[in-house]
Motif scaffolding. Sequence first.
Motif, PDB file in Angstrom:
ATOM      1  N   GLU A 202      -3.762  -2.690  -2.854  1.00  0.00           N
ATOM      2  CA  GLU A 202      -3.212  -3.405  -3.939  1.00  0.00           C
ATOM      3  C   GLU A 202      -3.827  -4.833  -4.208  1.00  0.00           C
ATOM      4  O   GLU A 202      -4.469  -5.047  -5.219  1.00  0.00           O
ATOM      5  CB  GLU A 202      -1.669  -3.429  -3.741  1.00  0.00           C
ATOM      6  CG  GLU A 202      -1.183  -3.870  -5.130  1.00  0.00           C
ATOM      7  CD  GLU A 202       0.528  -3.821  -5.194  1.00  0.00           C
ATOM      8  OE1 GLU A 202       0.735  -5.109  -4.463  1.00  0.00           O
ATOM      9  OE2 GLU A 202       0.912  -2.964  -5.336  1.00  0.00           O
ATOM     10  N   LYS A 203      -4.013  -5.682  -2.871  1.00  0.00           N
ATOM     11  CA  LYS A 203      -4.431  -7.073  -2.978  1.00  0.00           C
ATOM     12  C   LYS A 203      -5.939  -7.068  -3.403  1.00  0.00           C
ATOM     13  O   LYS A 203      -6.480  -7.631  -4.106  1.00  0.00           O
ATOM     14  CB  LYS A 203      -4.158  -7.741  -1.768  1.00  0.00           C
ATOM     15  CG  LYS A 203      -2.538  -8.090  -1.657  1.00  0.00           C
ATOM     16  CD  LYS A 203      -2.525  -8.844  -0.257  1.00  0.00           C
ATOM     17  CE  LYS A 203      -1.088  -9.529  -0.292  1.00  0.00           C
ATOM     18  NZ  LYS A 203       0.042  -8.503  -0.232  1.00  0.00           N
TER      19      LYS A 203
ATOM     20  N   ARG B 255       0.953   6.696   0.709  1.00  0.00           N
ATOM     21  CA  ARG B 255       0.903   5.314   0.776  1.00  0.00           C
ATOM     22  C   ARG B 255       2.448   4.667   1.200  1.00  0.00           C
ATOM     23  O   ARG B 255       2.463   3.552   1.890  1.00  0.00           O
ATOM     24  CB  ARG B 255       0.831   4.813  -0.941  1.00  0.00           C
ATOM     25  CG  ARG B 255       1.078   3.360  -1.196  1.00  0.00           C
ATOM     26  CD  ARG B 255       0.613   3.016  -2.766  1.00  0.00           C
ATOM     27  NE  ARG B 255      -0.553   3.311  -2.683  1.00  0.00           N
ATOM     28  CZ  ARG B 255      -1.256   2.884  -3.786  1.00  0.00           C
ATOM     29  NH1 ARG B 255      -0.782   2.159  -4.846  1.00  0.00           N
ATOM     30  NH2 ARG B 255      -2.788   2.771  -4.118  1.00  0.00           N
TER      31      ARG B 255
ATOM     32  N   SER C 299       0.111  -7.029   4.084  1.00  0.00           N
ATOM     33  CA  SER C 299       0.824  -5.974   3.531  1.00  0.00           C
ATOM     34  C   SER C 299       0.223  -5.532   2.275  1.00  0.00           C
ATOM     35  O   SER C 299      -0.143  -6.559   1.505  1.00  0.00           O
ATOM     36  CB  SER C 299       2.425  -6.221   3.403  1.00  0.00           C
ATOM     37  OG  SER C 299       2.771  -6.526   4.531  1.00  0.00           O
ATOM     38  N   HIS C 300       0.328  -4.118   1.765  1.00  0.00           N
ATOM     39  CA  HIS C 300      -0.409  -3.836   0.608  1.00  0.00           C
ATOM     40  C   HIS C 300      -1.767  -4.251   0.179  1.00  0.00           C
ATOM     41  O   HIS C 300      -1.888  -4.670  -0.664  1.00  0.00           O
ATOM     42  CB  HIS C 300       0.623  -4.269  -0.531  1.00  0.00           C
ATOM     43  CG  HIS C 300       1.988  -4.056  -0.406  1.00  0.00           C
ATOM     44  ND1 HIS C 300       3.178  -4.516  -1.494  1.00  0.00           N
ATOM     45  CD2 HIS C 300       2.957  -3.377   0.244  1.00  0.00           C
ATOM     46  CE1 HIS C 300       4.097  -4.044  -1.134  1.00  0.00           C
ATOM     47  NE2 HIS C 300       4.259  -3.359   0.277  1.00  0.00           N
TER      48      HIS C 300
ATOM     49  N   TRP D 104      -4.108   1.820   0.838  1.00  0.00           N
ATOM     50  CA  TRP D 104      -3.508   0.911   1.701  1.00  0.00           C
ATOM     51  C   TRP D 104      -3.773   1.054   3.124  1.00  0.00           C
ATOM     52  O   TRP D 104      -3.888   2.419   3.501  1.00  0.00           O
ATOM     53  CB  TRP D 104      -2.005   0.840   1.276  1.00  0.00           C
ATOM     54  CG  TRP D 104      -1.670   0.425   0.183  1.00  0.00           C
ATOM     55  CD1 TRP D 104      -2.741   0.074  -0.912  1.00  0.00           C
ATOM     56  CD2 TRP D 104      -0.557   0.084  -0.441  1.00  0.00           C
ATOM     57  NE1 TRP D 104      -1.722  -0.361  -1.925  1.00  0.00           N
ATOM     58  CE2 TRP D 104      -0.432  -0.255  -1.805  1.00  0.00           C
ATOM     59  CE3 TRP D 104       0.809   0.138   0.086  1.00  0.00           C
ATOM     60  CZ2 TRP D 104       0.725  -0.554  -2.411  1.00  0.00           C
ATOM     61  CZ3 TRP D 104       2.059  -0.146  -0.487  1.00  0.00           C
ATOM     62  CH2 TRP D 104       1.866  -0.752  -1.724  1.00  0.00           C
TER      63      TRP D 104
ATOM     64  N   ASN E 144       3.264   2.040   4.028  1.00  0.00           N
ATOM     65  CA  ASN E 144       3.997   0.817   3.764  1.00  0.00           C
ATOM     66  C   ASN E 144       5.268   0.638   4.673  1.00  0.00           C
ATOM     67  O   ASN E 144       5.457  -0.534   5.379  1.00  0.00           O
ATOM     68  CB  ASN E 144       4.612   0.765   2.478  1.00  0.00           C
ATOM     69  CG  ASN E 144       5.327  -0.443   2.020  1.00  0.00           C
ATOM     70  OD1 ASN E 144       4.790  -1.695   2.290  1.00  0.00           O
ATOM     71  ND2 ASN E 144       6.461  -0.406   1.328  1.00  0.00           N
TER      72      ASN E 144
END
Length: 360
Positions: A27-28, A136, A23-24, A64, A140
């Motif tokens: 971002e990671k 985004r 997930s995400h 993402w 998600n």
Amino acid sequence: ALLIERFHADQLPIALVSMDNCSHNGEKLKAAILPYAKAWAANGFVEPAFVEYLNDESKVSFPWSMIDKITPRPDDKVGEIFREDGIEDMDPIKTARGSFVAPFVNAEETEYLVIEDSFPNGRPALEKGGLIFTDRETVNKVETMKVTTCLNPLHTALAVYGCLLGYTLISAEMQDEDLVKLIKTIGYKEGLPVVTNPGILDPKEFIDTVINVRFPNPFMPDAPQRIATDTSQKLSVRFGETIKSYLKAQDLDTESLEAIPLVFAGWLRYLMQINDAGEKFEASADPLLEELCPIVAEIKLGDTVTVADLESILTNEKVFGVNLIEIGMADKVVALFNEMNKAPGAIRTTLHDTLEKIGE
């Protein structure tokens, strides 16, 4: 280093699309890169403007993505095809973690790739090849739908009970009426009432494909033992999020949940590493096995335990996402565990009888 070259080449824009199955992920990826850049700037290796460049989404984006394509361990039959064709060094290799890698990949035909449409330097028209580009928030939502209700919880349920009932193929489990009923209950009855609908994929149709096409595929040699890897890290997301949604909803009650407690009880029974035939088996790799297995190590077939005996597991919110004692689910889970632990064959009996009651 790639980004530094782009920066010095007149700050050319670029999209760094993470394909990690988490997930995400964008971002990671950004969170992994920025500390290096900031440290380089602090030590004078790069200009401070380089960090500003990385933080400017109009120049460097971290879209993402959600990828869904079941990819089991490399199949020996596929390796044999290569050998017959004279292609060498294609044999699978077993890693230290017990997983397998190979120079080839065998995977299912069904696939989804949803990507946040954030490409400051433009992109090819990959939607013509079936990729889905969206915002985004929708990426998600698709990830949440897949991981918390429509696929991953079903997979984990099959993994736990597949190991307990002696299965070695997910596709073979899909010929088992009890197991099919279990995952249908998890998906349709307990999951859909709180599903996150992304709008671009229909949740019910998604589950339909999982149950009727993807899991039963006989050409997918996927094993419950592979899916059971790291289960302690998966339960909180794959089931805990549904429980939390029930707790928040005014028209839903966690007391109505029957299949999810059945999975939890099955997993506790799995930690004993004794299958339904009364035979020992080796649990799949999991970072918490050394912590959790000793808690059930002294429990023998035929023993009856209490909530207090398993309190340290039942209250572990890192495992379940919630404290099972606090939300009133622990008694149900322990009662199911005790039923499964009565004697060889009790897991099958408990599974069947519980599902029969749910259907009434």
